[in-house]
Motif scaffolding. Sequence first.
Motif, short mmCIF file in Angstrom:
data_model
loop_
_atom_site.label_atom_id
_atom_site.label_comp_id
_atom_site.label_asym_id
_atom_site.label_seq_id
_atom_site.Cartn_x
_atom_site.Cartn_y
_atom_site.Cartn_z
N MET A 88 0.81 -1.20 0.00
CA MET A 88 0.00 0.00 0.00
C MET A 88 0.85 1.26 0.00
N PHE A 89 2.08 1.14 0.47
CA PHE A 89 2.99 2.28 0.49
C PHE A 89 4.31 1.88 -0.16
N PRO A 90 4.35 1.78 -1.49
CA PRO A 90 5.55 1.26 -2.15
C PRO A 90 6.78 2.13 -1.99
N LEU A 91 6.61 3.43 -1.77
CA LEU A 91 7.77 4.30 -1.64
C LEU A 91 8.40 4.24 -0.25
N HIS A 92 7.70 3.64 0.70
CA HIS A 92 8.23 3.55 2.06
C HIS A 92 9.14 2.34 2.26
N VAL A 93 9.05 1.37 1.38
CA VAL A 93 9.84 0.15 1.51
C VAL A 93 11.28 0.42 1.10
N ARG A 94 12.20 -0.03 1.90
CA ARG A 94 13.62 0.13 1.60
C ARG A 94 14.17 -1.23 1.19
N ILE A 95 14.29 -1.43 -0.12
CA ILE A 95 14.83 -2.69 -0.63
C ILE A 95 16.34 -2.55 -0.74
N THR A 96 17.05 -3.42 -0.05
CA THR A 96 18.51 -3.39 -0.10
C THR A 96 19.01 -4.67 -0.75
N LYS A 97 20.27 -4.65 -1.17
CA LYS A 97 20.87 -5.84 -1.76
C LYS A 97 20.93 -6.98 -0.75
N GLN A 98 21.19 -6.63 0.51
CA GLN A 98 21.28 -7.66 1.55
C GLN A 98 19.92 -8.33 1.76
N ARG A 99 18.83 -7.54 1.84
CA ARG A 99 17.50 -8.11 2.00
C ARG A 99 17.12 -8.98 0.81
N THR A 100 17.42 -8.49 -0.38
CA THR A 100 17.11 -9.26 -1.58
C THR A 100 17.88 -10.57 -1.59
N SER A 101 19.14 -10.54 -1.21
CA SER A 101 19.96 -11.75 -1.16
C SER A 101 19.41 -12.74 -0.15
N ILE A 102 19.01 -12.27 1.00
CA ILE A 102 18.46 -13.15 2.05
C ILE A 102 17.16 -13.80 1.57
N VAL A 103 16.28 -13.02 0.95
CA VAL A 103 15.01 -13.56 0.45
C VAL A 103 15.27 -14.61 -0.62
N MET A 104 16.20 -14.34 -1.53
CA MET A 104 16.52 -15.31 -2.57
C MET A 104 17.09 -16.59 -1.98
N GLN A 105 17.93 -16.48 -0.98
CA GLN A 105 18.50 -17.67 -0.35
C GLN A 105 17.41 -18.48 0.34
N ILE A 106 16.49 -17.82 1.02
CA ILE A 106 15.39 -18.52 1.69
C ILE A 106 14.53 -19.26 0.66
N ILE A 107 14.23 -18.61 -0.47
CA ILE A 107 13.43 -19.24 -1.52
C ILE A 107 14.14 -20.48 -2.06
N TRP A 108 15.46 -20.40 -2.29
CA TRP A 108 16.21 -21.54 -2.78
C TRP A 108 16.23 -22.69 -1.77
N VAL A 109 16.42 -22.36 -0.51
CA VAL A 109 16.45 -23.41 0.53
C VAL A 109 15.09 -24.10 0.61
N ILE A 110 14.00 -23.34 0.59
CA ILE A 110 12.67 -23.94 0.64
C ILE A 110 12.43 -24.81 -0.58
N SER A 111 12.83 -24.34 -1.76
CA SER A 111 12.66 -25.12 -2.99
C SER A 111 13.42 -26.44 -2.92
N ILE A 112 14.63 -26.39 -2.41
CA ILE A 112 15.44 -27.61 -2.28
C ILE A 112 14.80 -28.57 -1.28
N LEU A 113 14.34 -28.04 -0.15
CA LEU A 113 13.72 -28.90 0.86
C LEU A 113 12.44 -29.56 0.34
N VAL A 114 11.67 -28.83 -0.45
CA VAL A 114 10.44 -29.38 -1.00
C VAL A 114 10.76 -30.48 -2.02
N SER A 115 11.87 -30.36 -2.71
CA SER A 115 12.23 -31.32 -3.77
C SER A 115 12.96 -32.56 -3.26
#
Length: 156
Positions: A1-28
Amino acid sequence: MFPLHVRITKQRTSIVMQIIWVISILVSVPFLIFKKHEVYKWRDFVEPVCSEIWPKLTYYDEDLGHCKSIEQYRLTYYMVCSITLYFIPIVIMITAYSLILWKLWISEVPGERHAANINVQYRARKKADSWTAEYQWLVTILLFANSFINPIIYGG
């Protein structure tokens, strides 16, 4: 609802991507363990099949008078996956979009409040509602097309 308030950083993006990969591997992982290659030899051809062979829980059913086997782990796996990977995301998306629509619906046009501004905002809301009803057939076709093409893309 407030897209300009979100602070997307490289570190946050990296952590989210790692979590997604770990979950995908665990599911497989269960597919690596429980998928077996089998070959069925028929009279006139050979059929290779990749089957799921899960451990079975065998028990005696007194009502039937014989032993029964169920794949308890398979049922649990698919139940957990369908709830966590399908139903929870759908509930989150429905909630998020509902909040966005609600916020847009109750918001007022900035500036002075007079009849002209109110009418413009009301017409814009009405126009958005009529658009969705008018093009519902297109949305349905796109929905079916998406369901049709996803397995092809995945297979490719």
